[in-house]
Design a protein around this motif. Structure first.
Motif, short mmCIF file in Angstrom:
data_model
loop_
_atom_site.label_atom_id
_atom_site.label_comp_id
_atom_site.label_asym_id
_atom_site.label_seq_id
_atom_site.Cartn_x
_atom_site.Cartn_y
_atom_site.Cartn_z
N GLY A 17 0.81 -1.21 0.00
CA GLY A 17 0.00 0.00 0.00
C GLY A 17 0.85 1.25 0.00
O GLY A 17 1.83 1.34 0.74
N LEU A 18 0.48 2.24 -0.82
CA LEU A 18 1.20 3.51 -0.92
C LEU A 18 0.34 4.64 -0.37
O LEU A 18 -0.87 4.67 -0.59
N ASP A 19 0.98 5.56 0.32
CA ASP A 19 0.31 6.78 0.79
C ASP A 19 1.15 7.96 0.34
O ASP A 19 2.18 8.27 0.94
N ILE A 20 0.71 8.60 -0.74
CA ILE A 20 1.45 9.73 -1.30
C ILE A 20 0.84 11.01 -0.75
O ILE A 20 -0.26 11.40 -1.13
N GLY A 21 1.58 11.61 0.17
CA GLY A 21 1.06 12.72 0.95
C GLY A 21 0.78 12.24 2.36
O GLY A 21 -0.31 12.41 2.89
N ALA A 22 1.78 11.60 2.97
CA ALA A 22 1.58 10.87 4.23
C ALA A 22 2.06 11.63 5.45
O ALA A 22 2.27 11.03 6.50
N ARG A 23 2.23 12.93 5.34
CA ARG A 23 2.66 13.70 6.51
C ARG A 23 1.67 13.49 7.64
O ARG A 23 0.48 13.61 7.47
N GLY A 24 2.18 13.12 8.82
CA GLY A 24 1.30 12.84 9.95
C GLY A 24 1.05 11.37 10.15
O GLY A 24 0.47 10.96 11.15
N GLY A 25 1.50 10.54 9.20
CA GLY A 25 1.34 9.10 9.36
C GLY A 25 0.61 8.44 8.21
O GLY A 25 -0.14 9.08 7.47
N PHE A 26 0.84 7.17 8.05
CA PHE A 26 0.22 6.38 6.99
C PHE A 26 -1.29 6.33 7.19
O PHE A 26 -1.79 6.28 8.32
N THR A 27 -2.04 6.34 6.11
CA THR A 27 -3.49 6.31 6.18
C THR A 27 -4.02 5.16 7.03
O THR A 27 -3.45 4.06 7.01
N THR A 28 -5.10 5.41 7.75
CA THR A 28 -5.73 4.36 8.56
C THR A 28 -6.79 3.60 7.78
O THR A 28 -7.44 2.71 8.33
N ASP A 29 -6.97 3.92 6.50
CA ASP A 29 -8.04 3.29 5.71
C ASP A 29 -7.93 1.78 5.65
O ASP A 29 -8.94 1.08 5.54
N LEU A 30 -6.70 1.27 5.69
CA LEU A 30 -6.48 -0.17 5.55
C LEU A 30 -6.30 -0.88 6.90
O LEU A 30 -5.83 -2.01 6.95
N SER A 31 -6.68 -0.22 7.98
CA SER A 31 -6.43 -0.78 9.31
C SER A 31 -7.10 -2.14 9.51
O SER A 31 -6.57 -3.00 10.22
N ALA A 32 -8.25 -2.36 8.88
CA ALA A 32 -8.95 -3.64 9.05
C ALA A 32 -8.18 -4.81 8.47
O ALA A 32 -8.41 -5.96 8.85
N ILE A 33 -7.26 -4.52 7.53
CA ILE A 33 -6.46 -5.59 6.91
C ILE A 33 -4.98 -5.32 7.09
O ILE A 33 -4.14 -5.82 6.34
N GLY A 34 -4.64 -4.52 8.10
CA GLY A 34 -3.26 -4.07 8.29
C GLY A 34 -2.24 -5.19 8.39
O GLY A 34 -1.09 -5.02 7.98
N ALA A 35 -2.64 -6.33 8.91
CA ALA A 35 -1.69 -7.44 9.08
C ALA A 35 -1.14 -7.95 7.75
O ALA A 35 -0.11 -8.64 7.73
N ALA A 36 -1.80 -7.60 6.64
CA ALA A 36 -1.33 -8.02 5.32
C ALA A 36 -0.59 -6.91 4.58
O ALA A 36 -0.04 -7.15 3.51
N VAL A 37 -0.57 -5.71 5.16
CA VAL A 37 -0.13 -4.53 4.41
C VAL A 37 1.33 -4.18 4.66
O VAL A 37 1.75 -3.95 5.80
N GLU A 38 2.10 -4.14 3.57
CA GLU A 38 3.45 -3.58 3.57
C GLU A 38 3.30 -2.13 3.14
O GLU A 38 3.08 -1.83 1.97
N ALA A 39 3.37 -1.21 4.09
CA ALA A 39 3.00 0.18 3.86
C ALA A 39 4.21 1.03 3.50
O ALA A 39 5.28 0.91 4.10
N ILE A 40 4.01 1.92 2.52
CA ILE A 40 5.06 2.84 2.09
C ILE A 40 4.47 4.24 2.03
O ILE A 40 3.53 4.50 1.26
N GLY A 41 4.99 5.14 2.85
CA GLY A 41 4.54 6.51 2.85
C GLY A 41 5.53 7.41 2.14
O GLY A 41 6.74 7.15 2.15
N PHE A 42 5.04 8.48 1.53
CA PHE A 42 5.89 9.44 0.83
C PHE A 42 6.00 10.70 1.68
O PHE A 42 4.98 11.31 2.02
N GLU A 43 7.21 11.10 2.00
CA GLU A 43 7.44 12.33 2.76
C GLU A 43 8.65 13.05 2.15
O GLU A 43 9.79 12.65 2.37
N PRO A 44 8.40 14.10 1.34
CA PRO A 44 9.51 14.76 0.62
C PRO A 44 10.49 15.50 1.53
O PRO A 44 11.63 15.74 1.13
#
Length: 320
Positions: A17-44
């Motif tokens: 999962g990608l979060d482009i514009g992740a200042r403040g933390g990765f999106t919580t939208d995928l929290s219900a399936i978080g155990a499967a998620v390899e999360a990548i946030g973008f912070e310039p």
């Protein structure tokens, strides 16, 4: 909270999962399936990116399988651009704000220019190659009007994505910016279908007061004009192949992402495909019918909880 059955599937599934514009933390939208998620946030901001990556417990706290942040900004081409730092930092953008438009809605103060900084912008496909996430499944993108140019810079990545949540504008907050219709046409042409608008924001002329709140003056209440919001797209499942194990894994990933957003009917349709059901048994030793029923039960419980919170919030508003 996910059940043991769902956890069994999540442990056997990989979703990037990608979060482009992740200042403040990765999106919580995928929290219900978080155990499967390899999360990548973008912070310039490199310093902020280092700070976020130094928090070794962030992934566990967010319920994610893994979490990392990459220090890059994305845009139409690999080039140097100016980032406009507006007084309301959430409005900071590569684009130039239309202050005259904002002034009609008493929001011109949001877009007072505090300064500019030069940033190196990269095509999203190039970033995906460099940081090795060309097989990403999900993308949330919120970069203040530059969403479409980022998508168009990544034809390879977008062709792999199963779901996209994007901020969109219905009116030109920034000069010469693409609007919702442009984003919609782009994604429909790439095999996506519009699911819903998770967020909608309307502005009233002459005041920052919301439409459901009373404002001073001769017009205390008024509906506002729809200005911006978030839109959710899923890849059309009927266009997805299911011949190989990788293709079947993508179907399972789509079903889980759809469940995370409450679109359990889509999850059911996808998991009912014989190829997906067979792969699910081989991958996690789970029956597709049992998983569909469990996802439906969990979502119903989650929805009841949401409705109770909404009702209590509305009641507090009336009391106050």
């Amino acid at each position: 909270m996910a059940s043991q059955l769902v956890h069994q599937v999540l442990r056997a599934t990989r979703i990037v999962g990608l979060d482009i514009g992740a200042r403040g933390g990765f999106t919580t939208d995928l929290s219900a399936i978080g155990a499967a998620v390899e999360a990548i946030g973008f912070e310039p901001d490199a310093e902020e990116c280092d700070r976020l990556n130094a928090d070794a417990h962030a992934a566990a706290a967010a319920g994610l399988r893994s979490l990392r942040y990459i220090p890059t900004a994305v845009g139409r081409a690999d080039e140097e651009r100016m980032l406009n730092l507006y007084r309301a930092r959430g409005c900071t953008s590569l684009l130039t704000a239309d202050q005259n438009f904002a002034a009609m809605f008493a929001r011109d103060d949001y877009f007072i220019l505090d300064g500019q900084v030069g940033v190196r912008v990269e095509r999203l496909d190039a970033v995906a190659e460099r940081f090795q996430f060309t097989d990403a499944h999900y993308m949330k993108i919120d970069i203040q009007g530059a969403e479409l140019e980022a998508m168009q810079s990544a034809p390879n990545l977008v062709s792999q994505l199963l779901a996209i949540r994007s901020e969109v504008e219905f009116a030109p907050i920034y000069k010469d910016q693409p609007l919702f219709a442009d984003v919609d046409a782009e994604l429909r042409a790439k095999g996506f279908m519009l699911a819903r608008f998770p967020q909608m924001h309307a502005w009233r002329r002459g005041t920052k007061v919301r439409g459901d709140r009373s404002a001073p003056g001769p017009i205390p209440l008024s509906e506002g004009q729809l200005i911006h919001g978030d839109v959710l797209y899923f890849r059309r499942p009927e266009l997805m192949a299911a011949e190989t194990e990788l293709q079947q894994d993508r179907l399972i990933a789509l079903a889980l992402i759809a469940y995370a957003y409450g679109h359990v009917d889509l999850s059911g349709v996808v998991l009912a495909r014989p190829e997906a059901a067979q792969r699910l048994r081989a991958l996690a030793r789970v029956d597709a019918g049992a998983l569909i029923a469990e996802l439906g039960r969990l979502h119903a419980a989650r929805r009841r909880k949401q409705l109770r919170r909404t009702a209590l919030s509305a009641l507090r508003g009336l009391i106050q």
